[in-house]
Design a protein around this motif. Structure first.
Motif, PDB file in Angstrom:
ATOM      1  N   VAL A 197       0.766  -1.029  -0.016  1.00  0.00           N
ATOM      2  CA  VAL A 197      -0.226   0.015   0.014  1.00  0.00           C
ATOM      3  C   VAL A 197       0.999   1.215   0.097  1.00  0.00           C
ATOM      4  O   VAL A 197       1.606   1.526   0.928  1.00  0.00           O
ATOM      5  CB  VAL A 197      -0.847  -0.126   0.966  1.00  0.00           C
ATOM      6  N   PRO A 198       0.715   2.132  -0.975  1.00  0.00           N
ATOM      7  CA  PRO A 198       1.597   3.404  -1.016  1.00  0.00           C
ATOM      8  C   PRO A 198       1.700   4.397   0.218  1.00  0.00           C
ATOM      9  O   PRO A 198       0.760   4.245   0.731  1.00  0.00           O
ATOM     10  CB  PRO A 198       1.217   4.069  -2.278  1.00  0.00           C
ATOM     11  N   GLY A 199       2.767   4.497   0.509  1.00  0.00           N
ATOM     12  CA  GLY A 199       2.949   5.426   1.709  1.00  0.00           C
ATOM     13  C   GLY A 199       3.137   4.835   2.953  1.00  0.00           C
ATOM     14  O   GLY A 199       3.001   5.442   4.166  1.00  0.00           O
ATOM     15  N   THR A 200       2.884   3.348   3.266  1.00  0.00           N
ATOM     16  CA  THR A 200       2.827   2.702   4.369  1.00  0.00           C
ATOM     17  C   THR A 200       4.184   1.783   4.723  1.00  0.00           C
ATOM     18  O   THR A 200       4.487   1.183   3.702  1.00  0.00           O
ATOM     19  CB  THR A 200       1.548   1.615   4.443  1.00  0.00           C
ATOM     20  N   LYS A 201       4.651   2.084   5.747  1.00  0.00           N
ATOM     21  CA  LYS A 201       5.632   1.164   6.284  1.00  0.00           C
ATOM     22  C   LYS A 201       5.317   0.724   7.715  1.00  0.00           C
ATOM     23  O   LYS A 201       4.824   1.069   8.571  1.00  0.00           O
ATOM     24  CB  LYS A 201       6.920   2.086   6.379  1.00  0.00           C
ATOM     25  N   PHE A 202       6.039  -0.519   7.972  1.00  0.00           N
ATOM     26  CA  PHE A 202       5.943  -1.136   9.498  1.00  0.00           C
ATOM     27  C   PHE A 202       7.248  -1.787   9.989  1.00  0.00           C
ATOM     28  O   PHE A 202       8.078  -2.234   8.873  1.00  0.00           O
ATOM     29  CB  PHE A 202       4.653  -1.964   9.526  1.00  0.00           C
ATOM     30  N   SER A 203       7.411  -1.764  11.175  1.00  0.00           N
ATOM     31  CA  SER A 203       8.790  -2.518  11.633  1.00  0.00           C
ATOM     32  C   SER A 203       8.553  -3.468  12.384  1.00  0.00           C
ATOM     33  O   SER A 203       7.206  -3.631  12.960  1.00  0.00           O
ATOM     34  CB  SER A 203       9.634  -1.241  12.471  1.00  0.00           C
ATOM     35  N   THR A 204       9.714  -4.161  12.585  1.00  0.00           N
ATOM     36  CA  THR A 204       9.534  -5.575  13.327  1.00  0.00           C
ATOM     37  C   THR A 204      10.074  -5.323  14.849  1.00  0.00           C
ATOM     38  O   THR A 204      11.116  -4.777  14.877  1.00  0.00           O
ATOM     39  CB  THR A 204      10.377  -6.658  12.828  1.00  0.00           C
ATOM     40  N   ASN A 205       9.193  -5.825  15.784  1.00  0.00           N
ATOM     41  CA  ASN A 205       9.966  -5.637  17.179  1.00  0.00           C
ATOM     42  C   ASN A 205      10.234  -7.282  17.551  1.00  0.00           C
ATOM     43  O   ASN A 205      11.200  -7.245  18.479  1.00  0.00           O
ATOM     44  CB  ASN A 205       8.645  -5.593  18.318  1.00  0.00           C
ATOM     45  N   TYR A 206       9.892  -8.141  16.694  1.00  0.00           N
ATOM     46  CA  TYR A 206      10.741  -9.620  16.922  1.00  0.00           C
ATOM     47  C   TYR A 206      11.264 -10.202  15.697  1.00  0.00           C
ATOM     48  O   TYR A 206      10.791  -9.846  14.697  1.00  0.00           O
ATOM     49  CB  TYR A 206       9.302 -10.699  17.451  1.00  0.00           C
ATOM     50  N   GLY A 207      12.193 -11.030  15.998  1.00  0.00           N
ATOM     51  CA  GLY A 207      12.758 -11.673  15.009  1.00  0.00           C
ATOM     52  C   GLY A 207      12.083 -12.727  14.715  1.00  0.00           C
ATOM     53  O   GLY A 207      11.215 -13.412  15.399  1.00  0.00           O
ATOM     54  N   PHE A 208      11.835 -13.317  13.289  1.00  0.00           N
ATOM     55  CA  PHE A 208      11.324 -14.282  12.744  1.00  0.00           C
ATOM     56  C   PHE A 208      11.860 -15.139  11.894  1.00  0.00           C
ATOM     57  O   PHE A 208      12.803 -14.577  10.971  1.00  0.00           O
ATOM     58  CB  PHE A 208       9.917 -13.798  12.432  1.00  0.00           C
ATOM     59  N   ILE A 209      11.496 -16.453  11.302  1.00  0.00           N
ATOM     60  CA  ILE A 209      11.726 -17.286  10.181  1.00  0.00           C
ATOM     61  C   ILE A 209      10.684 -17.360   9.528  1.00  0.00           C
ATOM     62  O   ILE A 209       9.434 -17.829  10.030  1.00  0.00           O
ATOM     63  CB  ILE A 209      12.420 -18.560  10.653  1.00  0.00           C
ATOM     64  N   GLY A 210      10.642 -17.257   8.304  1.00  0.00           N
ATOM     65  CA  GLY A 210       9.304 -17.497   7.351  1.00  0.00           C
ATOM     66  C   GLY A 210       9.640 -18.092   6.069  1.00  0.00           C
ATOM     67  O   GLY A 210      10.855 -18.066   5.688  1.00  0.00           O
ATOM     68  N   ALA A 211       8.846 -18.695   5.342  1.00  0.00           N
ATOM     69  CA  ALA A 211       8.979 -19.134   3.970  1.00  0.00           C
ATOM     70  C   ALA A 211       8.786 -18.034   3.174  1.00  0.00           C
ATOM     71  O   ALA A 211       7.602 -17.416   2.876  1.00  0.00           O
ATOM     72  CB  ALA A 211       8.060 -20.432   3.588  1.00  0.00           C
ATOM     73  N   GLY A 212       9.835 -17.538   2.531  1.00  0.00           N
ATOM     74  CA  GLY A 212       9.696 -16.174   1.749  1.00  0.00           C
ATOM     75  C   GLY A 212      10.331 -15.986   0.575  1.00  0.00           C
ATOM     76  O   GLY A 212      10.947 -17.109   0.028  1.00  0.00           O
ATOM     77  N   LYS A 213      10.154 -15.005  -0.226  1.00  0.00           N
ATOM     78  CA  LYS A 213      10.578 -14.692  -1.357  1.00  0.00           C
ATOM     79  C   LYS A 213      10.816 -13.160  -1.516  1.00  0.00           C
ATOM     80  O   LYS A 213      10.184 -12.378  -1.318  1.00  0.00           O
ATOM     81  CB  LYS A 213       9.621 -15.165  -2.540  1.00  0.00           C
ATOM     82  N   ASP A 214      11.870 -12.794  -2.315  1.00  0.00           N
ATOM     83  CA  ASP A 214      12.305 -11.493  -2.193  1.00  0.00           C
ATOM     84  C   ASP A 214      11.970 -11.080  -3.715  1.00  0.00           C
ATOM     85  O   ASP A 214      12.155 -11.259  -4.840  1.00  0.00           O
ATOM     86  CB  ASP A 214      13.743 -11.261  -2.415  1.00  0.00           C
ATOM     87  N   VAL A 215      10.598 -10.060  -3.619  1.00  0.00           N
ATOM     88  CA  VAL A 215      10.182  -9.461  -4.697  1.00  0.00           C
ATOM     89  C   VAL A 215      10.203  -7.760  -4.703  1.00  0.00           C
ATOM     90  O   VAL A 215       9.313  -7.403  -3.986  1.00  0.00           O
ATOM     91  CB  VAL A 215       8.733  -9.850  -5.031  1.00  0.00           C
ATOM     92  N   ASP A 216      11.411  -7.381  -4.809  1.00  0.00           N
ATOM     93  CA  ASP A 216      11.510  -5.790  -4.335  1.00  0.00           C
ATOM     94  C   ASP A 216      11.761  -5.927  -2.943  1.00  0.00           C
ATOM     95  O   ASP A 216      12.591  -5.263  -2.318  1.00  0.00           O
ATOM     96  CB  ASP A 216      10.661  -5.031  -4.949  1.00  0.00           C
ATOM     97  N   SER A 217      10.650  -6.418  -2.323  1.00  0.00           N
ATOM     98  CA  SER A 217      10.719  -6.387  -0.723  1.00  0.00           C
ATOM     99  C   SER A 217      10.577  -7.898  -0.469  1.00  0.00           C
ATOM    100  O   SER A 217       9.770  -8.671  -1.293  1.00  0.00           O
ATOM    101  CB  SER A 217       9.915  -5.370  -0.118  1.00  0.00           C
ATOM    102  N   TYR A 218      10.558  -8.397   0.554  1.00  0.00           N
ATOM    103  CA  TYR A 218      10.362  -9.981   1.092  1.00  0.00           C
ATOM    104  C   TYR A 218       9.112  -9.955   1.275  1.00  0.00           C
ATOM    105  O   TYR A 218       8.388  -9.128   2.072  1.00  0.00           O
ATOM    106  CB  TYR A 218      11.013 -10.472   2.252  1.00  0.00           C
ATOM    107  N   ILE A 219       8.350 -11.057   0.884  1.00  0.00           N
ATOM    108  CA  ILE A 219       7.043 -11.301   1.194  1.00  0.00           C
ATOM    109  C   ILE A 219       6.850 -12.953   1.645  1.00  0.00           C
ATOM    110  O   ILE A 219       7.915 -13.499   1.308  1.00  0.00           O
ATOM    111  CB  ILE A 219       5.703 -11.449  -0.154  1.00  0.00           C
TER     112      ILE A 219
END
Length: 316
Positions: free
Chosen positions: A43-65
């Motif tokens: 969503v344009p203009g939205t950012k959020f940060s992490t308080n906790y470290g995590f492991i997930g099944a992900g893929k880097d598409v400009d940013s990780y999803i």
């Protein structure tokens, strides 16, 4: 299309596990995300940060999803396809955190410590209808969440708005809505692990063909409704012995019952929808296990103190 289950061993090790069934090649792999990492929402203009470290099944598409994962607090989440039922808001809301459906896993793993907290804080989110650059669609998803206490829930967002369910059967698949699956489960109360007793018709006494008659009628196809019933039945009656290894073994046998081989489920676009990977999250020992379609061994990554001390994303 996917199937997810929770599972608890006799010595109270809690797992969330899932199959990732999809026709688009995701090529997901275990990824570690550190504390204080900033995500850019779709969503344009939205950012959020992490308080906790995590492991997930992900893929880097400009940013990780991410499709699923667990964090350092023993909280886990998995997203499953929710085609024709998911309905998100068309516009942003300045009073809420605006995210896309594919941002949900990253936000939750980075900021939620328990299912109870998730149930409270998801209400501060506004999930926006936005095109995902990888899939080129607004991805219709719903989510199963679980924590190290075994508490489990489901979040769905439909035309009726957000709905959070307490998941009493530890099972989830795809459309229709979760409440429909629970009502449908009532139609299978005849299923049992033991053989049925002999029946008498006039002077004739039936002779069973062999063990397994108690599960006669257990659906075996790959529809969402059938996978839900099959997974719920097997989860309920599978052996729940002690220890991580036996827990993983039981879970894999359950997931194998809903595993979709290539070629047996063809979509309307004439492509194969198949189980690309199985993901298993140990919420007490903070370990993520992944088995890809072309492998028979589990890859394991744990949230150790050493890993949690790292400040950069790491792909395995």
């Amino acid at each position: 299309m996917c199937t997810a289950i929770t599972f608890t061993t006799d010595d109270d090790i809690h797992f969330l596990a899932r199959t990732m069934d999809f026709s688009f090649e995701l090529d997901a792999r275990p990824v570690y995300v550190p504390r204080n990492h900033e995500f850019n929402s779709l969503v344009p203009g939205t950012k959020f940060s992490t308080n906790y470290g995590f492991i997930g099944a992900g893929k880097d598409v400009d940013s990780y999803i991410f499709a699923d994962g667990l964090n350092e607090k023993g909280f886990s989440i998995a997203s499953l396809y929710f085609e024709k039922n998911a309905k998100y808001n068309k516009s942003s809301d300045p009073k809420l955190l605006n995210i896309s459906s594919t941002d949900m896993v990253s936000w939750a793993l980075g900021n939620i410590s328990s299912v109870a907290e998730f149930e409270q804080k998801y209400q501060k989110l506004n999930v926006v209808d936005v095109i995902n650059p990888l899939l080129q669609v607004n991805v219709p998803l719903h989510w199963i969440v679980s924590d190290k206490s075994g508490n489990t829930g489901v979040l769905e967002i439909t035309k009726k708005g957000p709905q959070f369910y307490h998941n009493l059967v530890g099972t989830m698949t795809n459309s229709p809505e979760f409440s429909w699956h629970m009502n449908n489960l009532n139609h299978y109360t005849n299923l049992q692990p033991n053989e049925f007793e002999q029946k008498k018709y006039g002077d004739y006494v039936t002779v069973p063909d062999g063990p397994g008659s108690g599960a006669l009628g257990l659906p075996g196809d790959y529809t969402s409704a059938s996978r839900f019933v099959r997974a719920a039945f097997l989860r309920e009656y599978s052996s729940h012995e002690s220890g991580v290894k036996k827990g993983l073994t039981s879970i894999l046998h359950i997931l194998n019952s809903v595993d979709i081989p290539k070629g047996v489920k063809i979509t309307q676009k004439n492509v194969s929808d198949y189980t690309q990977y199985k993901g298993i999250m140990d919420l007490n020992n903070l370990s993520y296990y992944l088995m890809r379609y072309d492998d028979t061994e589990l890859t394991s990554v744990s949230l150790t103190d050493e890993l949690l001390s790292q400040s950069k994303i790491k792909t395995f």
